[in-house]
Motif scaffolding. Structure first.
Motif, short mmCIF file in Angstrom:
data_model
loop_
_atom_site.label_atom_id
_atom_site.label_comp_id
_atom_site.label_asym_id
_atom_site.label_seq_id
_atom_site.Cartn_x
_atom_site.Cartn_y
_atom_site.Cartn_z
N LEU A 42 -6.14 4.00 -6.50
CA LEU A 42 -5.51 3.22 -5.43
C LEU A 42 -4.13 3.76 -5.08
CD1 LEU A 42 -6.54 -0.38 -6.51
CD2 LEU A 42 -7.45 0.95 -4.61
N VAL A 43 -3.36 4.14 -6.11
CA VAL A 43 -2.03 4.70 -5.87
C VAL A 43 -2.14 6.01 -5.10
CG1 VAL A 43 -0.02 5.74 -6.99
CG2 VAL A 43 -0.92 3.58 -7.84
N ALA A 44 -3.05 6.89 -5.53
CA ALA A 44 -3.22 8.18 -4.87
C ALA A 44 -3.67 8.00 -3.42
CB ALA A 44 -4.24 9.03 -5.63
N GLN A 45 -4.57 7.06 -3.21
CA GLN A 45 -5.06 6.81 -1.86
C GLN A 45 -3.94 6.32 -0.95
OE1 GLN A 45 -8.09 3.63 -1.24
NE2 GLN A 45 -9.40 5.31 -0.57
N ASN A 46 -3.13 5.39 -1.45
CA ASN A 46 -2.02 4.88 -0.65
C ASN A 46 -0.94 5.93 -0.43
OD1 ASN A 46 -2.21 1.85 0.08
ND2 ASN A 46 -3.01 1.95 -2.00
#
Length: 251
Positions: free
Chosen positions: A63-67
């Motif tokens: 989720l962090v990488a995607q954001n």
């Protein structure tokens, strides 16, 4: 965000799991630098190490990488259209909807020129006449725009979903000498919603294009610049933005 190697490691593992030797080869870095970055990411629970010694991204890390990926893309695209946002007032747009307008960051800016002062308006009129499913947030009245919309609805058996203010609606009805508006409302070709707190964004989303005009300040509308896109993905996001805006203020 403050470490290039951490970002690279996170994005690399975002794509697929890897061993430390594969990461060393990919980045041409010493094992000490790679190990330190991996340990820092593990401490934040963004990655984990499997029993086969492969490093893999966690759900939180995904989720962090995607954001972060979306954020970096938006930074790049905002920079491309930076002057458009900087030259206009966004005070009337809440943070929630300002964030959602980021889908426009990958669009083009249509500007007036010395030889074609009405270029944005002409581009808008050309495209609106090809549309049959129109959604609009309208904080300003223009007979030119409205007449083109009437023509499009009648020609293509289309429909207009409109969010506006009472003042703008009164101007529309008063200026419509041929009574197109009332007739199209009666025939259920126009649905309109009146709100008191309307953002200063002239926003249009149709089946063929989406566009955005802004104001210089709280009262001065700028018709000399328009954000425009006919990309299918942007059109989908534009429709979602409209529905979100409508549901927030109408329901």
């Amino acid at each position: 965000m403050t470490s290039e190697i951490r970002l690279k490691l996170l994005f690399s593992l975002y794509e697929s799991s890897k061993s430390i030797k594969e990461l060393e080869s990919e980045f041409n870095k010493k094992s000490g630098n790679i190990s330190r970055g991996l340990n820092e990411l593990r401490e934040c629970k963004l990655i984990t190490r499997l029993s086969n010694k492969q490093f893999v991204i966690t759900s939180a890390g995904f989720l962090v990488a995607q954001n972060l990926e979306n954020l970096l893309i938006n930074f790049k695209n905002i920079d491309n259209n930076g002057s458009f946002w900087e030259n206009h007032s966004l005070k009337s747009v809440s943070n929630k909807f300002l964030k959602e307008l980021s889908f426009f960051n990958d669009s083009i800016v249509v500007k007036s020129t010395i030889t074609e002062f009405a270029k944005p308006i002409n581009e808008y009129l050309k495209n609106i006449k090809l549309s049959n499913d129109i959604c609009m947030i309208l904080p300003v009245y223009s007979k030119i725009f409205m007449d083109a919309i009437y023509d499009s609805i009648i020609l293509h058996d289309g429909h207009l979903d409109l969010i506006t203010t009472k003042n703008i609606l009164d101007l529309i009805v008063k200026s419509d000498s041929d009574r197109y508006f009332k007739s199209l409302v009666r025939d259920k070709k126009i649905d309109y919603y009146i709100v008191d707190d309307l953002a200063n964004i002239f926003f249009t989303a149709t089946n063929t294009f989406t566009s955005l005009y802004l104001f210089f300040d709280d009262v001065v509308f700028d018709s000399s610049e328009m954000l425009f896109s006919n990309d299918d993905v942007v059109l989908r996001d534009a429709r979602s933005f409209y529905e979100s805006y409508k549901n927030h203020f109408i329901d």
